[in-house]
Design an enzyme around this catalytic site. Structure first.
Site, PDB file in Angstrom:
ATOM      1  N   VAL A  64       1.062  -1.113   0.113  1.00  0.00           N
ATOM      2  CA  VAL A  64       0.022  -0.102  -0.058  1.00  0.00           C
ATOM      3  C   VAL A  64       0.884   1.354   0.078  1.00  0.00           C
ATOM      4  CG1 VAL A  64      -2.120  -1.015   1.193  1.00  0.00           C
ATOM      5  CG2 VAL A  64      -0.043  -0.087   2.567  1.00  0.00           C
ATOM      6  N   TYR A 154       4.217   5.133  15.432  1.00  0.00           N
ATOM      7  CA  TYR A 154       3.062   4.457  15.225  1.00  0.00           C
ATOM      8  C   TYR A 154       1.782   5.500  15.611  1.00  0.00           C
ATOM      9  CZ  TYR A 154      -0.587   0.798  15.666  1.00  0.00           C
ATOM     10  OH  TYR A 154      -1.677   0.089  15.286  1.00  0.00           O
TER      11      TYR A 154
HETATM   12  N1  LIG Z   1      -3.828  -5.611  17.184  1.00  0.00           N
HETATM   13  C1  LIG Z   1      -3.937  -4.504  17.737  1.00  0.00           C
HETATM   14  O1  LIG Z   1      -4.248  -4.596  18.946  1.00  0.00           O
HETATM   15  C2  LIG Z   1      -4.019  -3.155  16.969  1.00  0.00           C
HETATM   16  C3  LIG Z   1      -4.642  -2.234  17.778  1.00  0.00           C
HETATM   17  C4  LIG Z   1      -4.513  -0.796  17.237  1.00  0.00           C
HETATM   18  C5  LIG Z   1      -4.513  -0.919  15.692  1.00  0.00           C
HETATM   19  N2  LIG Z   1      -4.267  -2.097  14.955  1.00  0.00           N
HETATM   20  C6  LIG Z   1      -4.307  -1.763  13.697  1.00  0.00           C
HETATM   21  O2  LIG Z   1      -4.999  -2.930  13.081  1.00  0.00           O
HETATM   22  C7  LIG Z   1      -4.407  -3.042  11.872  1.00  0.00           C
HETATM   23  C8  LIG Z   1      -4.529  -4.460  11.531  1.00  0.00           C
HETATM   24  O3  LIG Z   1      -3.388  -5.106  12.492  1.00  0.00           O
HETATM   25  P1  LIG Z   1      -3.203  -6.507  12.814  1.00  0.00           P
HETATM   26  O4  LIG Z   1      -3.153  -6.456  14.529  1.00  0.00           O
HETATM   27  O5  LIG Z   1      -4.408  -7.467  12.293  1.00  0.00           O
HETATM   28  O6  LIG Z   1      -1.898  -6.890  12.523  1.00  0.00           O
HETATM   29  P2  LIG Z   1      -1.316  -8.037  11.431  1.00  0.00           P
HETATM   30  O7  LIG Z   1       0.227  -8.057  11.553  1.00  0.00           O
HETATM   31  O8  LIG Z   1      -1.868  -9.461  11.846  1.00  0.00           O
HETATM   32  O9  LIG Z   1      -1.941  -7.560  10.077  1.00  0.00           O
HETATM   33  C9  LIG Z   1      -1.421  -6.671   9.261  1.00  0.00           C
HETATM   34  C10 LIG Z   1      -1.551  -6.895   7.685  1.00  0.00           C
HETATM   35  O10 LIG Z   1      -1.031  -5.782   7.105  1.00  0.00           O
HETATM   36  C11 LIG Z   1      -0.033  -6.152   6.236  1.00  0.00           C
HETATM   37  N3  LIG Z   1       0.740  -5.420   5.687  1.00  0.00           N
HETATM   38  C12 LIG Z   1       1.831  -4.939   6.415  1.00  0.00           C
HETATM   39  N4  LIG Z   1       2.409  -3.951   5.723  1.00  0.00           N
HETATM   40  C13 LIG Z   1       1.898  -3.827   4.460  1.00  0.00           C
HETATM   41  C14 LIG Z   1       2.104  -3.019   3.138  1.00  0.00           C
HETATM   42  N5  LIG Z   1       3.031  -2.183   2.852  1.00  0.00           N
HETATM   43  N6  LIG Z   1       1.066  -3.259   2.207  1.00  0.00           N
HETATM   44  C15 LIG Z   1       0.317  -4.029   2.269  1.00  0.00           C
HETATM   45  N7  LIG Z   1      -0.126  -4.822   3.517  1.00  0.00           N
HETATM   46  C16 LIG Z   1       0.832  -4.892   4.432  1.00  0.00           C
HETATM   47  C17 LIG Z   1       0.565  -7.591   6.787  1.00  0.00           C
HETATM   48  O11 LIG Z   1       1.209  -8.392   5.761  1.00  0.00           O
HETATM   49  C18 LIG Z   1      -0.394  -8.225   7.438  1.00  0.00           C
HETATM   50  O12 LIG Z   1      -1.028  -9.183   6.852  1.00  0.00           O
HETATM   51  C19 LIG Z   1      -3.072  -2.260  11.635  1.00  0.00           C
HETATM   52  O13 LIG Z   1      -3.318  -1.081  10.852  1.00  0.00           O
HETATM   53  C20 LIG Z   1      -2.916  -1.955  13.228  1.00  0.00           C
HETATM   54  O14 LIG Z   1      -1.855  -0.826  13.253  1.00  0.00           O
HETATM   55  C21 LIG Z   1      -4.160  -3.127  15.615  1.00  0.00           C
END
Ligand SMILES: NC(=O)c1ccc[n+]([C@@H]2O[C@H](COP(=O)([O-])OP(=O)(O)OC[C@H]3O[C@@H](n4cnc5c(N)ncnc54)[C@H](O)[C@@H]3O)[C@@H](O)[C@H]2O)c1
Length: 249
Positions: A64, A154
């Site tokens: 992305v 972040y």
């Molecule tokens: N898990 C939490 O507690 C939490 C809290 C707040 C926000 N978030 C946000 O939720 C979203 C999903 O996080 P998650 O916890 O499911 O993490 P995760 O690591 O399980 O999933 C993230 C996905 O994004 C993909 N990704 C990373 N860089 C990329 C890129 N440059 N282009 C395309 N895809 C890419 C990864 O391959 C992965 O499949 C993120 O934006 C994260 O910041 C998560």
């Protein structure tokens, strides 16, 4: 509930965690899915599982943060399904580093994926979403709403995502497009289980990152994203919803 029958949904970060859970939730609700991620095999796996719900789904590899790839992903989705109704920006990365030693490389990388990547996908999708009176759900974080230790880049990236989401709501609301965000906190996903706390960290600050009762799984965020993206939320625009088990209450 089949709120997404005949709707075309593009999801980033669909290979893992919240993105994957959201793809599966929307597949259950009848959406046609265009699932994108950096991880080719894992996003194929999401698509295979989505198809077991009887829906059409396509896997597409896309970084992305690359403007060309963001544009091609949106075009490939429209070529495949003929339209785009919903854009779900879920892809994101996290690295915890104490601010005194945080590298510029980490700062740039986190901003380029979380903030610039979300912007690029929105910009590429806008003409199609305006045509379909569609909507966007971006993934912000509790880090956008309250201090998150060791996570300056972040938190800055997610603060930007929240601000940008409100901006889209105002800029395009009159044209029939909605833009909302979710702010998850402490969700059990590969991202959180991979995260390494800095050496010698102050454990009293850790309380800020923990839910009141227990950490929950990505399906709790998926159901909120599905709500915001559906007609049930037709009068919600420029809003962000916290999903954090009262962490910031
Ligand atoms: N898990 C939490 O507690 C939490 C809290 C707040 C926000 N978030 C946000 O939720 C979203 C999903 O996080 P998650 O916890 O499911 O993490 P995760 O690591 O399980 O999933 C993230 C996905 O994004 C993909 N990704 C990373 N860089 C990329 C890129 N440059 N282009 C395309 N895809 C890419 C990864 O391959 C992965 O499949 C993120 O934006 C994260 O910041 C998560």
């Amino acid at each position: 509930m089949r709120r997404f029958e005949e709707k075309v949904v593009l999801i980033t970060g669909a290979a893992s965690g919240i993105g994957r859970a959201t793809a599966l939730r929307l597949a259950e609700e009848g959406a046609k899915l265009f699932c994108t991620d950096l991880q080719a095999e894992a996003v194929e796996q999401t698509v295979k599982e989505a198809e077991t719900h009887g829906t059409e789904a396509t896997a597409h590899v896309c970084d992305v943060s690359d403007p060309g790839q963001a544009k091609s992903a949106v075009q490939a989705c429209v070529d495949r399904f003929g339209r785009l109704d919903v854009l779900l920006n879920v892809a994101g990365i996290l690295k915890m580093e104490p601010t005194e030693v945080a590298s510029l490389e980490t700062w740039n990388k986190i901003l380029s994926v979380n903030l610039t990547g979300t912007f690029l996908m929105c910009q590429a999708a806008l003409p199609h979403l305006l045509e379909s009176s569609g909507n966007i759900v971006n993934t912000s974080s509790t880090a956008a709403l309250a201090g998150a230790p060791w996570s300056a880049a972040y938190a800055a990236s997610k603060g930007g995502v929240s601000a940008m989401t409100r901006t889209f709501a105002i800029e395009f609301g009159k044209k029939g497009l909605r833009a909302n965000a979710v702010c998850p906190g402490s969700i059990k996903t590969p991202m959180t289980s991979r995260s390494v706390l800095p050496e010698g960290f102050d454990s009293s600050l850790l309380q800020r990152l923990l839910p009141l009762d227990k950490a929950r799984g990505p399906e709790t965020v998926a159901s909120t994203i599905a709500f915001l993206a559906s007609e049930d939320a037709c009068h919600i625009n420029g809003e962000e919803i916290r999903i954090d088990g009262a962490m910031l209450s």
